[in-house]
Design an enzyme around this catalytic site. Structure first.
Site, PDB file in Angstrom:
ATOM      1  N   CYS A   1     -15.080  14.917  -2.885  1.00 28.74           N
ATOM      2  CA  CYS A   1     -15.377  16.239  -2.336  1.00 28.74           C
ATOM      3  C   CYS A   1     -14.099  16.954  -1.915  1.00 28.74           C
ATOM      4  O   CYS A   1     -13.763  17.024  -0.729  1.00 28.74           O
ATOM      5  CB  CYS A   1     -16.338  16.138  -1.166  1.00 28.74           C
TER       6      CYS A   1
ATOM      7  N   CYS B   1     -19.540  22.219  -5.238  1.00 32.21           N
ATOM      8  CA  CYS B   1     -18.946  22.048  -3.914  1.00 32.21           C
ATOM      9  C   CYS B   1     -19.521  23.097  -2.977  1.00 32.21           C
ATOM     10  O   CYS B   1     -19.127  24.265  -3.047  1.00 32.21           O
ATOM     11  CB  CYS B   1     -17.424  22.179  -3.980  1.00 32.21           C
TER      12      CYS B   1
END
Length: 411
Positions: A174, A354
């Site tokens: 991430c 994201c």
């Protein structure tokens, strides 16, 4: 009691045997693949020692005071697909020539096909001073289960001084998380009237805030709105935990700068687990030791009986749970094709997502593929701007989808 004893017998019988399909890793990738295989009636063995399964994307919200750590975890047994053999040990070696996985206790498990997805390791010692700094009351990281709640304590108690948020060079889980927590912190400080008294420094190794221009521009606006001092092309190279100082290197100019901090949120470099790095399946051209796979079929480039997905793979996409969701069906289809002596034709296009938290109530949802273009799942709305509805998706929708759809192999 008899049920527990029978369970132990089944586990012992499985420990020194042969399985058609072995999955190394019981995280999001491993459970998703195993569930899909069980739904298609295949025998599958999962190797993973975890007691608790965590939905790690929630840890940013834990660090930002918007969720509890308890919200992010469930017993590993509750997510293991029914009918799968679960070996509660850690893998420590893969011998692709013998088609064998060796466990930490020396037990050998043979396979016809192997799926490798043990996740990544955080290299806390890669930057001098990081590990001892995290042991002090002034530093934390949302990338560790025991440290994410500490991040919130630091944010909540800060009233003035300097807060530094860093992102390392190289692929990490991430990639947006290092800046997400900066925005959550700033929003909290602004709501409490102290943001004006806090110097916020965001250190990023990239030349832009994000790899896609439309999102980079918006994130520049968000950072500027909070008064964040953004240092691009820069990275943390050293921490002095006693003097509470960091050394920031500007890779574009070759200069360094020292900053004293009152709060440090640090993200260390990440890589494949050491035992994967030392194995024959690692990419020989990668110092991080990623598993060497074809970017589209997710099949190993040198060992055709092996597939890999998730954070440990060498694919050049963002390492996100959204990527795993798209990779899992590709791995299952291609693996089963090879068992039927057919060529693997399913292809992964590099999709990743994201959800960038820009405040405690808004999210900018970035979606993209190998081409680097914005590939929105919501074409009728503009997700290139922070939105309240995307916050609810991030906080409630995606966790529900994860536990009830993705891990069960339904989506």
């Amino acid at each position: 009691m008899s049920g527990r004893l029978e369970g132990r017998r089944r586990e012992q019988l499985s420990l020194a045997g042969h399985h058609e399909i072995v999955v190394v890793g019981g995280g999001s990738a491993g459970i998703s693949v195993a569930s899909r295989l069980r739904r298609r009636g295949r025998e599958v063995c999962v190797i993973d020692p975890a007691v608790t399964h965590y939905y790690q994307p929630l840890w940013t919200l834990v660090g930002g005071g918007c969720a509890s750590m308890a919200d992010s975890g469930r017993p590993q047994a509750s997510v293991m697909p029914k009918g799968a053999t679960w070996i509660r040990r850690a893998a420590r070696d893969i011998d692709p020539a013998r088609r064998r996985v060796t466990l930490e206790d020396g037990t050998a498990i043979d396979y016809e096909r192997l799926v490798v997805c043990p996740g990544v390791q955080t290299d806390w010692d890669a930057i001098p001073g990081v590990r001892p700094a995290l042991a002090t009351p002034f530093a934390a990281s949302n990338y560790a289960r025991d440290l994410a709640p500490k991040t919130w304590e630091l944010i909540r108690n800060m009233r003035s001084g300097t807060a530094i948020f860093t992102m390392p060079t190289g692929p990490i889980k991430c990639g947006g998380a290092p800046q997400k927590i900066a925005y959550l912190a700033c929003d909290h400080w602004r709501r409490h009237g102290v943001l004006k008294d806090i110097r916020v420094v965001l250190v990023m190794p990239t030349p832009a805030m994000f790899g896609i221009e439309v999102f980079a521009r918006e994130l520049e606006r968000v950072a500027a709105g909070y008064g964040i001092e953004v240092r691009l092309d820069s990275e943390l190279t050293e921490v002095d935990p006693i003097g509470r100082q960091v050394v920031i290197a500007n890779n574009a100019t070759g200069t360094t700068d020292s900053i004293t901090y009152d709060m440090l949120h640090v993200v260390a470099p990440q890589s494949a687990p050491d035992w994967i790095k030392a194995s024959p399946i690692a990419d020989p051209h990668s110092s991080a030791g990623w598993v060497d796979i074809d970017r589209h079929t997710l099949r190993h480039n040198r060992f055709p009986d092996i597939f890999a997905l998730g954070d440990v793979g060498s694919t050049p996409n963002a390492k996100t749970g959204a990527a795993v969701r798209k990779q899992a069906p590709v791995v299952v289809d291609n693996l089963l094709a090879t068992l039927a002596a057919r060529p693997p034709t399913a292809r992964y296009n590099g999709y990743g997502s994201c959800p960038l938290t820009t405040s405690r109530r808004t999210v900018l949802l970035a979606e993209f593929d190998y081409t680097g273009h914005h590939t929105s799942s919501f074409p009728i709305i503009d997700t290139t701007r922070p939105r309240r509805d995307m916050w609810y998706l991030k906080r409630y929708g995606l966790p529900f989808f994860y536990w009830h759809m993705m891990l069960t192999g339904r989506a």
